[in-house]
Design a protein around this motif. Structure first.
Motif, PDB file in Angstrom:
ATOM      1  N   ILE A   1       5.358   2.081 -15.528  1.00 51.18           N
ATOM      2  CA  ILE A   1       4.058   2.754 -15.524  1.00 51.18           C
ATOM      3  C   ILE A   1       3.097   1.993 -14.607  1.00 51.18           C
ATOM      4  CG2 ILE A   1       2.032   3.346 -16.941  1.00 51.18           C
ATOM      5  CD1 ILE A   1       4.555   5.114 -17.443  1.00 51.18           C
ATOM      6  N   GLU A   2       3.068   0.683 -14.751  1.00 50.16           N
ATOM      7  CA  GLU A   2       2.173  -0.145 -13.934  1.00 50.16           C
ATOM      8  C   GLU A   2       2.514  -0.020 -12.448  1.00 50.16           C
ATOM      9  OE1 GLU A   2      -1.135  -2.679 -13.596  1.00 50.16           O
ATOM     10  OE2 GLU A   2      -0.420  -1.382 -15.197  1.00 50.16           O
ATOM     11  N   GLU A   3       3.796  -0.009 -12.118  1.00 55.70           N
ATOM     12  CA  GLU A   3       4.202   0.146 -10.715  1.00 55.70           C
ATOM     13  C   GLU A   3       3.784   1.498 -10.167  1.00 55.70           C
ATOM     14  OE1 GLU A   3       8.417  -0.666 -10.386  1.00 55.70           O
ATOM     15  OE2 GLU A   3       8.135  -2.732 -11.065  1.00 55.70           O
ATOM     16  N   SER A   4       3.928   2.544 -10.969  1.00 57.73           N
ATOM     17  CA  SER A   4       3.532   3.880 -10.497  1.00 57.73           C
ATOM     18  C   SER A   4       2.022   3.955 -10.304  1.00 57.73           C
ATOM     19  CB  SER A   4       4.012   4.964 -11.451  1.00 57.73           C
ATOM     20  OG  SER A   4       3.336   4.924 -12.685  1.00 57.73           O
ATOM     21  N   ARG A   5       1.243   3.236 -11.113  1.00 59.00           N
ATOM     22  CA  ARG A   5      -0.218   3.195 -10.935  1.00 59.00           C
ATOM     23  C   ARG A   5      -0.569   2.525  -9.598  1.00 59.00           C
ATOM     24  NH1 ARG A   5      -2.179   1.048 -16.880  1.00 59.00           N
ATOM     25  NH2 ARG A   5      -1.886   3.015 -17.974  1.00 59.00           N
TER      26      ARG A   5
ATOM     27  N   LEU B   1       0.932  -5.383 -23.046  1.00 52.75           N
ATOM     28  CA  LEU B   1       1.651  -6.586 -22.651  1.00 52.75           C
ATOM     29  C   LEU B   1       0.632  -7.552 -22.076  1.00 52.75           C
ATOM     30  CD1 LEU B   1       4.450  -7.961 -22.222  1.00 52.75           C
ATOM     31  CD2 LEU B   1       4.500  -6.872 -19.964  1.00 52.75           C
ATOM     32  N   TYR B   2       0.546  -8.743 -22.665  1.00 48.49           N
ATOM     33  CA  TYR B   2      -0.421  -9.749 -22.239  1.00 48.49           C
ATOM     34  C   TYR B   2       0.315 -10.973 -21.730  1.00 48.49           C
ATOM     35  CZ  TYR B   2      -3.240  -6.984 -25.504  1.00 48.49           C
ATOM     36  OH  TYR B   2      -3.845  -5.964 -26.178  1.00 48.49           O
ATOM     37  N   PHE B   3      -0.260 -11.612 -20.722  1.00 49.73           N
ATOM     38  CA  PHE B   3       0.295 -12.843 -20.169  1.00 49.73           C
ATOM     39  C   PHE B   3      -0.676 -13.981 -20.453  1.00 49.73           C
ATOM     40  CE2 PHE B   3       1.657  -9.245 -17.601  1.00 49.73           C
ATOM     41  CZ  PHE B   3       3.034  -9.333 -17.775  1.00 49.73           C
ATOM     42  N   SER B   4      -0.163 -15.158 -20.756  1.00 46.92           N
ATOM     43  CA  SER B   4      -1.029 -16.280 -21.087  1.00 46.92           C
ATOM     44  C   SER B   4      -1.920 -16.691 -19.922  1.00 46.92           C
ATOM     45  CB  SER B   4      -0.214 -17.472 -21.591  1.00 46.92           C
ATOM     46  OG  SER B   4       0.677 -17.913 -20.598  1.00 46.92           O
ATOM     47  N   ASN B   5      -1.596 -16.258 -18.717  1.00 42.52           N
ATOM     48  CA  ASN B   5      -2.457 -16.554 -17.565  1.00 42.52           C
ATOM     49  C   ASN B   5      -3.650 -15.614 -17.491  1.00 42.52           C
ATOM     50  OD1 ASN B   5      -1.485 -14.146 -16.580  1.00 42.52           O
ATOM     51  ND2 ASN B   5      -0.444 -15.035 -14.817  1.00 42.52           N
ATOM     52  N   GLY B   6      -3.727 -14.669 -18.443  1.00 41.72           N
ATOM     53  CA  GLY B   6      -4.863 -13.758 -18.499  1.00 41.72           C
ATOM     54  C   GLY B   6      -4.580 -12.362 -18.022  1.00 41.72           C
ATOM     55  N   GLY B   7      -3.459 -12.103 -17.383  1.00 35.40           N
ATOM     56  CA  GLY B   7      -3.132 -10.757 -16.924  1.00 35.40           C
ATOM     57  C   GLY B   7      -2.547  -9.923 -18.047  1.00 35.40           C
ATOM     58  N   GLY B   8      -2.308  -8.673 -17.766  1.00 33.64           N
ATOM     59  CA  GLY B   8      -1.694  -7.831 -18.772  1.00 33.64           C
ATOM     60  C   GLY B   8      -1.665  -6.370 -18.388  1.00 33.64           C
ATOM     61  N   ILE B   9      -1.039  -5.597 -19.239  1.00 33.06           N
ATOM     62  CA  ILE B   9      -0.947  -4.152 -19.072  1.00 33.06           C
ATOM     63  C   ILE B   9      -1.413  -3.533 -20.383  1.00 33.06           C
ATOM     64  CG2 ILE B   9       0.584  -2.184 -18.666  1.00 33.06           C
ATOM     65  CD1 ILE B   9       2.543  -4.189 -17.305  1.00 33.06           C
ATOM     66  N   ILE B  10      -2.462  -2.727 -20.320  1.00 37.16           N
ATOM     67  CA  ILE B  10      -2.950  -2.037 -21.509  1.00 37.16           C
ATOM     68  C   ILE B  10      -3.077  -0.554 -21.202  1.00 37.16           C
ATOM     69  CG2 ILE B  10      -4.173  -4.049 -22.396  1.00 37.16           C
ATOM     70  CD1 ILE B  10      -6.786  -2.757 -21.430  1.00 37.16           C
ATOM     71  N   GLY B  11      -3.121   0.251 -22.232  1.00 39.86           N
ATOM     72  CA  GLY B  11      -3.371   1.675 -22.060  1.00 39.86           C
ATOM     73  C   GLY B  11      -2.185   2.503 -21.631  1.00 39.86           C
ATOM     74  N   ALA B  12      -0.975   1.993 -21.745  1.00 41.35           N
ATOM     75  CA  ALA B  12       0.200   2.764 -21.319  1.00 41.35           C
ATOM     76  C   ALA B  12       0.922   3.412 -22.493  1.00 41.35           C
ATOM     77  CB  ALA B  12       1.161   1.867 -20.546  1.00 41.35           C
ATOM     78  N   GLY B  13       0.437   3.203 -23.698  1.00 38.62           N
ATOM     79  CA  GLY B  13       1.115   3.718 -24.887  1.00 38.62           C
ATOM     80  C   GLY B  13       1.137   5.225 -25.010  1.00 38.62           C
ATOM     81  N   THR B  14       0.356   5.927 -24.194  1.00 35.54           N
ATOM     82  CA  THR B  14       0.345   7.388 -24.255  1.00 35.54           C
ATOM     83  C   THR B  14       1.452   8.016 -23.413  1.00 35.54           C
ATOM     84  OG1 THR B  14      -1.240   7.500 -22.438  1.00 35.54           O
ATOM     85  CG2 THR B  14      -2.144   7.465 -24.689  1.00 35.54           C
ATOM     86  N   HIS B  15       2.096   7.247 -22.569  1.00 36.38           N
ATOM     87  CA  HIS B  15       3.183   7.763 -21.732  1.00 36.38           C
ATOM     88  C   HIS B  15       4.434   7.980 -22.581  1.00 36.38           C
ATOM     89  CE1 HIS B  15       1.075   7.198 -17.896  1.00 36.38           C
ATOM     90  NE2 HIS B  15       0.496   6.190 -18.528  1.00 36.38           N
TER      91      HIS B  15
ATOM     92  N   HIS C   1      12.431  -5.458 -24.835  1.00 33.66           N
ATOM     93  CA  HIS C   1      12.505  -5.496 -23.376  1.00 33.66           C
ATOM     94  C   HIS C   1      12.604  -4.099 -22.767  1.00 33.66           C
ATOM     95  CE1 HIS C   1      12.214  -9.712 -22.310  1.00 33.66           C
ATOM     96  NE2 HIS C   1      12.617  -9.904 -23.561  1.00 33.66           N
ATOM     97  N   MET C   2      13.096  -3.129 -23.527  1.00 34.33           N
ATOM     98  CA  MET C   2      13.031  -1.731 -23.074  1.00 34.33           C
ATOM     99  C   MET C   2      11.573  -1.295 -22.972  1.00 34.33           C
ATOM    100  SD  MET C   2      16.105   0.294 -25.115  1.00 34.33           S
ATOM    101  CE  MET C   2      15.006   1.647 -25.346  1.00 34.33           C
ATOM    102  N   VAL C   3      10.769  -1.660 -23.975  1.00 38.03           N
ATOM    103  CA  VAL C   3       9.348  -1.332 -23.952  1.00 38.03           C
ATOM    104  C   VAL C   3       8.692  -1.981 -22.731  1.00 38.03           C
ATOM    105  CG1 VAL C   3       7.133  -1.540 -25.160  1.00 38.03           C
ATOM    106  CG2 VAL C   3       9.226  -1.082 -26.471  1.00 38.03           C
ATOM    107  N   ILE C   4       8.978  -3.246 -22.505  1.00 38.96           N
ATOM    108  CA  ILE C   4       8.410  -3.968 -21.363  1.00 38.96           C
ATOM    109  C   ILE C   4       8.814  -3.305 -20.047  1.00 38.96           C
ATOM    110  CG2 ILE C   4       8.472  -6.149 -20.069  1.00 38.96           C
ATOM    111  CD1 ILE C   4       8.698  -7.532 -22.876  1.00 38.96           C
ATOM    112  N   SER C   5      10.058  -2.894 -19.947  1.00 40.38           N
ATOM    113  CA  SER C   5      10.532  -2.211 -18.741  1.00 40.38           C
ATOM    114  C   SER C   5       9.758  -0.909 -18.506  1.00 40.38           C
ATOM    115  CB  SER C   5      12.031  -1.931 -18.869  1.00 40.38           C
ATOM    116  OG  SER C   5      12.498  -1.218 -17.761  1.00 40.38           O
TER     117      SER C   5
END
Length: 181
Positions: free
Chosen positions: A174-178, A81-95, A165-169
């Motif tokens: 995952i990001e919150e647990s990290r 998940l990428y944000f146009s402001n430069g942030g994002g979440i990567i590497g969670a596809g293994t969960h 949006h299920m994927v985003i959720s």
């Protein structure tokens, strides 16, 4: 897709692999988006035998007044998940929960693929617009609609929007647990 992740890390100065040619006026996110939209199934190890479906990647974007976000799901397990402001979440596809939701999204994309149009241009969505880009063996197709129509089930691809949006959720969990560790 692992090549794309390695390239992104190289662009950020975190990897050993040389960065691909990305025009100076493009951000890292733009470069990643461009690489994904031009990806061939074979480049991520997919063959008709191990992945017989047409669509092997989905890029779903939603536009806001001051930018957009991009969800990328690939059949090799990459989910970002990428944000146009430069942030994002990567590497969670293994969960496991992310894998399940991403698999549902790819399945839905293959189901809805006949309702999309072939494209060779990939503009970002405007404010209040959702764009789907289906990355397939035969090229990229697209579909766009108003976010409100998709969200309120008034569009033929509303189900795919909700699965996205299920994927985003799942990614956010995952990001919150990290961050809570």
């Amino acid at each position: 897709m692992k090549k794309i992740i390695a390239s992104m890390l190289a662009l950020l100065g975190l990897g050993a692999q040389a960065a691909p040619e990305v025009p100076a006026n493009q951000s890292v996110i733009d470069g990643m988006r461009t690489m994904a939209l031009n990806l061939k199934a074979e480049e991520i190890g997919l063959t008709p035998e191990n992945f017989p479906n047409e669509v092997f990647g989905v890029l779903m974007e939603t536009g806001f007044e001051n930018g957009s976000f991009t969800l990328l799901v690939m059949a090799d397990g990459t989910t970002s998940l990428y944000f146009s402001n430069g942030g994002g979440i990567i590497g969670a596809g293994t969960h496991e929960n992310v894998k399940k939701a991403s698999s549902m999204l790819l399945s839905g994309a293959n189901h809805f693929h006949p309702q999309t149009q072939s494209t060779s241009s990939f503009p970002y969505p405007s404010n209040g617009e959702v764009k789907f880009y289906f990355i397939g063996r035969s090229g990229v197709t697209s579909y766009s609609a108003k976010e409100v129509d998709m969200g309120e089930n008034r569009d033929p691809l509303s189900k795919l929007f909700h699965v996205s949006h299920m994927v985003i959720s799942e990614l956010r969990q995952i990001e919150e647990s990290r961050h809570n560790k």
